[in-house]
Design an enzyme around this catalytic site. Structure first.
Site, PDB file in Angstrom:
ATOM      1  CG  ASP A   9      -1.826   1.276   1.388  1.00 15.07           C
ATOM      2  OD1 ASP A   9      -1.706   2.251   0.611  1.00 15.07           O
ATOM      3  OD2 ASP A   9      -2.170   1.485   2.520  1.00 15.07           O
ATOM      4  CE  LYS A  69      -1.957   6.670  -3.696  1.00 12.75           C
ATOM      5  NZ  LYS A  69      -2.445   5.943  -2.661  1.00 12.75           N
ATOM      6  CD  GLU A 157      -5.020   3.477  -2.466  1.00 18.75           C
ATOM      7  OE1 GLU A 157      -6.066   4.345  -2.181  1.00 18.75           O
ATOM      8  OE2 GLU A 157      -3.910   3.880  -2.672  1.00 18.75           O
ATOM      9  CG  ASP A 180      -9.280   4.642   1.811  1.00 15.41           C
ATOM     10  OD1 ASP A 180      -8.934   5.291   2.779  1.00 15.41           O
ATOM     11  OD2 ASP A 180      -8.625   3.931   1.044  1.00 15.41           O
TER      12      ASP A 180
HETATM   13  P1  ADP Z   1      -3.241   7.443   3.257  1.00 18.93           P
HETATM   14  O1  ADP Z   1      -3.927   6.418   2.654  1.00 18.93           O
HETATM   15  O2  ADP Z   1      -3.495   8.845   2.641  1.00 18.93           O
HETATM   16  O3  ADP Z   1      -1.816   7.522   3.386  1.00 18.93           O
HETATM   17  P2  ADP Z   1      -3.746   6.641   5.721  1.00 18.93           P
HETATM   18  O4  ADP Z   1      -5.304   5.768   5.569  1.00 18.93           O
HETATM   19  O5  ADP Z   1      -2.956   6.011   6.111  1.00 18.93           O
HETATM   20  O6  ADP Z   1      -3.726   7.641   4.711  1.00 18.93           O
HETATM   21  O7  ADP Z   1      -4.398   7.701   6.959  1.00 18.93           O
HETATM   22  C1  ADP Z   1      -3.504   8.737   7.316  1.00 18.93           C
HETATM   23  C2  ADP Z   1      -4.667   9.683   8.091  1.00 18.93           C
HETATM   24  O8  ADP Z   1      -5.109   9.285   9.179  1.00 18.93           O
HETATM   25  C3  ADP Z   1      -3.563  10.975   8.610  1.00 18.93           C
HETATM   26  O9  ADP Z   1      -4.414  12.106   8.444  1.00 18.93           O
HETATM   27  C4  ADP Z   1      -3.755  10.576  10.134  1.00 18.93           C
HETATM   28  O10 ADP Z   1      -3.533  11.807  10.965  1.00 18.93           O
HETATM   29  C5  ADP Z   1      -5.130  10.138  10.351  1.00 18.93           C
HETATM   30  N1  ADP Z   1      -5.202   9.106  11.572  1.00 18.93           N
HETATM   31  C6  ADP Z   1      -4.491   8.162  11.816  1.00 18.93           C
HETATM   32  N2  ADP Z   1      -4.776   7.685  13.074  1.00 18.93           N
HETATM   33  C7  ADP Z   1      -5.720   8.429  13.622  1.00 18.93           C
HETATM   34  C8  ADP Z   1      -6.699   8.668  14.592  1.00 18.93           C
HETATM   35  N3  ADP Z   1      -6.529   7.863  15.774  1.00 18.93           N
HETATM   36  N4  ADP Z   1      -7.674   9.854  14.800  1.00 18.93           N
HETATM   37  C9  ADP Z   1      -7.669  10.470  13.703  1.00 18.93           C
HETATM   38  N5  ADP Z   1      -6.861  10.270  12.550  1.00 18.93           N
HETATM   39  C10 ADP Z   1      -6.189   9.546  12.556  1.00 18.93           C
HETATM   40 MG    MG Z   2      -4.776   5.003   1.991  1.00 16.93          MG
END
Ligand code: ADP
Ligand code: MG
Length: 586
Positions: A9, A69, A157, A180
């Site tokens: 991912d 990205k 995804e 998502d």
């Molecule tokens: P991406 O696919 O864009 O890389 P992710 O699915 O990994 O993103 O999500 C990352 C986002 O999730 C970030 O903005 C992070 O701050 C948020 N995030 C992660 N854990 C929490 C939480 N416990 N509460 C609120 N937001 C969260």
């Molecule tokens: Mg993602």
């Protein structure tokens, strides 16, 4: 030993790598036990490169590249151009393409996998957002190659999330929504499981909506309380505020209040309620994307078997509440929000490596059977996994005036476009020429208990039949070919949906355009010039979108042209009616 294929991912904010282990998809952790690697890269002097937490830790003092990205594979002129000169990014290591920076993240993931698996890893499945166009997918593939990985598949995804959720849990004809919400983007898709084949029915989202927006809003709110002008701060200083905002945001997912602290500046308490007020605009936009996806898929929310929530930001209680309200059901939180995509990629990798086998049922049609229809689309008559013997039929008509015959092409496969399926045979049926849409040709498929397929076409006007026997090709397909076809239907689910949307819109457009021309000529001089200009503009835009093969653009352009011609249509109806009522007196 079998060759390992890893699933990756490659996220906007964080990335992860997984692999199948004794039948289960697991994520691989780095030497500190962390499975999530921030998608952050720092280029130091002398070719030094750091990735992940190590890179992020430098964010307070040095330039660190994040959210790469959102730049990858962008065509010139796309996006806001931030950080880019042309499409390259300037770094300590020189001007680099976004994929060269992403490759550093992939190298790190490859190294983690090699350390954990104690073997060399050369192949990977990498996920990309559903809305990524060819250029972005190709650039992602290049990033993999630059990292020394052969990218055996690019997977969408939402499909990965659905794989991780467990397709086998889904009943026949069931639909799920995958929601998502990540760091920078939001995606919502509606996926359908039909006779063991997976189809994307609709997808919507917002490429500029995610956790980063919440961080910015919260930092702005705190700055206001602490009487600090965020915009006036140096960029590294601003990064510190955003980092703090993110920390506080995470706390607020589990607790009612938290303290926002900025060293040497001050601190302020934030309640969950304060935070939720800041999110209302984003939540509304999220909601309208969800509604659009439901509308496009023509399903009501209660017809969905599950609403699977993934993405780090789906941990936020207000987001969950909104999803619960919009879909009218408890969201499915069984998937670890930051791991689901990588796990799904690992499952797909396992399927490709031959470790995960899909079950092929016997005494059923292993693949769907159908004919090609207008626009080169596949029209399924007998769906995959239908028990034999069976029969099914449908009525077809002529696409053009004066047409004398049509080709019946018998197809097998799970793809939306006829050309992507296998042709089992074809024959020509003649009928009496007439106006477009006047001929009636019934096509019937019949498979007997021995698996022999015969295809019959009848001109209903004359009762004349044309028949062809295909043999047992409809049923005798090697397991490997079935698996290939089914996995391609998953891989290309989004492209296929786009292709179908495009062909359908193109057919509507090709009916609409000549009608518009005729009407314009008939109503010339009776419409305000700006209305004529609007119609001509709409017409040109439709023609342009057809030329560009842009599905979404065409759909929108056709809708616009439809709206632009409302006045024209009304005028013509009015004239026709006036003519009708005035003629007797004449
Ligand atoms: P991406 O696919 O864009 O890389 P992710 O699915 O990994 O993103 O999500 C990352 C986002 O999730 C970030 O903005 C992070 O701050 C948020 N995030 C992660 N854990 C929490 C939480 N416990 N509460 C609120 N937001 C969260
Ligand atoms: Mg993602």
């Amino acid at each position: 030993m079998d060759e390992v294929i890893i699933g990756i991912d490659l996220g906007t904010t964080q990335s992860a790598v997984g692999v199948m282990d004794s039948g289960f998809p697991i994520l691989l952790a780095d030497e500190h036990g962390r499975t999530l690697v921030p998608s952050a890269v720092w280029f130091g002097p002398d070719g030094l490169v750091e990735v992940g937490e190590e890179a992020l830790r430098r964010a307070g003092t040095d330039e660190v590249h994040t959210s790469i990205k959102s730049l990858i594979g962008r065509r010139q002129g796309e996006g806001d151009g931030r950080l880019t000169s042309g499409n390259k990014v300037s770094t300590e290591a020189g001007e680099l393409w976004p994929e060269e920076i992403s490759a550093e993240v992939l190298k790190r993931l490859k190294a983690i996998a090699e350390m954990r698996l104690e073997t060399e890893v050369n192949k990977a499945v990498i996920t990309v957002p559903a809305y990524f166009h060819d250029g972005q997918r190709a650039a992602t593939k290049r990033a993999g190659e630059l990292a020394g990985l052969e990218v055996v598949r690019i997977l969408s995804e939402p499909t990965a999330a659905a794989l991780s959720y467990g397709l086998d849990r889904l009943g026949e004809e069931s639909r799920v929504s995958v929601f998502d919400l990540g760091g920078g983007t939001f995606d919502v898709s509606i996926l359908e499981m039909r006779d063991g084949v997976f189809e994307v029915v609709a997808t919507a989202g917002d490429t500029k909506l995610g956790g980063d927006d919440f961080d910015r809003a919260l930092a702005g709110w705190a700055a206001e309380r602490l009487a600090v002008d965020l915009a006036g701060l140096e960029s590294l200083e601003r990064v510190r505020w955003l980092t703090e905002a993110r920390r506080v945001k995470h706390l607020l997912s589990d607790q009612e209040r938290a303290v926002f602290r900025v060293p040497f500046t001050g601190e302020v308490e934030v309640t969950r309620e304060d935070f939720e007020k800041l999110m209302v605009g984003q939540l509304d936009r999220m909601e309208s994307s969800c509604r659009r996806a439901l509308l496009d898929a023509r399903v009501s929310a209660d017809a969905l078997e599950a609403v699977v929530m993934v993405g780090g930001s789906s941990r936020i209680p207000a987001v969950r509440d909104r999803v619960r309200r919009v879909f009218g059901q408890e969201p499915d939180l069984s998937q670890h929000p930051d791991e689901a995509i990588a796990r799904g990629a690992a499952i797909q990798a396992g399927i490709l490596a031959g470790i995960v086998r899909e079950v092929v049922l016997l005494d059923v049609t292993p693949l769907s059977l159908g004919v090609e229809t207008m626009g080169g689309l596949m029209n399924v008559l007998i769906a995959r996994n239908t028990t034999i013997p069976c029969r099914a039929g449908e009525m077809f008509t002529n696409a053009a005036d004066g047409q004398k015959s049509m080709m019946v092409r018998v197809l097998q496969g799970e793809r939306e476009l006829a050309a992507d399926n296998w042709e089992l045979g074809s024959f020509e049926v003649s009928f009496q020429p007439g106006k477009r849409g006047q001929a009636r040709v019934g096509v019937e498929f019949r498979i007997d208990a021995d698996g022999i397929l015969s295809v019959l076409a009848r001109d209903t006007a004359t009762g004349e039949d044309t028949e062809m026997t295909i043999g047992s090709a409809a049923v005798d397909v090697s397991e490997a070919r079935v698996e290939q076809m089914v996995s391609e239907s998953v891989e290309f689910a989004f492209q296929d949906m786009n292709a179908r949307v495009f062909e359908e819109a193109r057919m509507t457009a090709e009916e609409l355009l000549p009608a518009v021309e005729t009407a314009l000529a008939a109503a010339a001089g009776q419409l305000p010039p700006e209305e004529i200009a609007a119609i001509e503009k709409g017409r040109d835009r439709v023609a342009y979108a057809i030329g560009q093969r842009d599905a979404t653009g065409l759909k929108v352009a056709v809708e616009e042209l439809d709206r632009a011609t409302e006045g024209l249509a009304a005028l013509l109806v009015e004239q026709a009616t006036a003519a009708l009522f005035s003629s007797p007196q004449d």
